[in-house]
Write a protein that holds these residues in place. Sequence first.
Motif, PDB file in Angstrom:
ATOM      1  N   UNK A  42      52.712  79.926  55.994  1.00 19.25           N
ATOM      2  CA  UNK A  42      53.980  79.516  56.585  1.00 19.25           C
ATOM      3  C   UNK A  42      54.410  80.501  57.662  1.00 19.25           C
ATOM      4  N   UNK A  43      54.319  81.773  57.377  1.00 14.88           N
ATOM      5  CA  UNK A  43      54.701  82.806  58.337  1.00 14.88           C
ATOM      6  C   UNK A  43      53.871  82.673  59.614  1.00 14.88           C
ATOM      7  N   UNK A  44      52.567  82.496  59.474  1.00 12.32           N
ATOM      8  CA  UNK A  44      51.693  82.354  60.642  1.00 12.32           C
ATOM      9  C   UNK A  44      51.982  81.061  61.402  1.00 12.32           C
ATOM     10  N   UNK A  45      52.260  79.981  60.703  1.00  6.66           N
ATOM     11  CA  UNK A  45      52.544  78.702  61.355  1.00  6.66           C
ATOM     12  C   UNK A  45      53.850  78.751  62.132  1.00  6.66           C
ATOM     13  N   UNK A  98      59.974  87.141  65.324  1.00  6.69           N
ATOM     14  CA  UNK A  98      59.424  87.701  64.095  1.00  6.69           C
ATOM     15  C   UNK A  98      59.894  86.851  62.925  1.00  6.69           C
ATOM     16  N   UNK A  99      58.988  86.576  62.020  1.00  5.84           N
ATOM     17  CA  UNK A  99      59.295  85.788  60.832  1.00  5.84           C
ATOM     18  C   UNK A  99      59.056  86.668  59.619  1.00  5.84           C
ATOM     19  N   UNK A 141      62.988  81.320  47.910  1.00  5.39           N
ATOM     20  CA  UNK A 141      62.282  81.784  49.090  1.00  5.39           C
ATOM     21  C   UNK A 141      63.261  81.783  50.264  1.00  5.39           C
ATOM     22  N   UNK A 142      63.415  82.937  50.904  1.00  5.61           N
ATOM     23  CA  UNK A 142      64.258  83.065  52.081  1.00  5.61           C
ATOM     24  C   UNK A 142      63.366  83.411  53.270  1.00  5.61           C
ATOM     25  N   UNK A 143      63.408  82.579  54.290  1.00  5.56           N
ATOM     26  CA  UNK A 143      62.646  82.802  55.513  1.00  5.56           C
ATOM     27  C   UNK A 143      63.639  83.181  56.597  1.00  5.56           C
ATOM     28  N   UNK A 144      63.497  84.377  57.151  1.00  8.53           N
ATOM     29  CA  UNK A 144      64.399  84.858  58.187  1.00  8.53           C
ATOM     30  C   UNK A 144      63.640  84.946  59.502  1.00  8.53           C
TER      31      UNK A 144
END
Length: 82
Positions: A42-45, A59-60, A74-77
């Motif tokens: 997910x981070x790479x996508x 930046x993710x 799950x927290x995605x910033x």
Amino acid sequence: PVIGSIKVTGNNLVTKDQINGVLSNVGLVEGRVFDQSVLDKLTNSLQSEYYSIGHYNAKVTTTVTPEPRNRVAVLVTVSEGR
């Protein structure tokens, strides 16, 4: 553990629909079993989504928080940069 909630913050340039598409493509959906390798995908996508629109400083970061009853939040910033 099972994914109890997913929250994405800091995204202004990439729409919520695009992010939801990325989440479903990599298999990170509420109710599924949590897997760190899927979170890395997910981070790479998401990073690739920002690269495709010309934001190379984006930046993710992700944070996984344990919750009761064998669940995780799950927290995605996203920091979009300049």
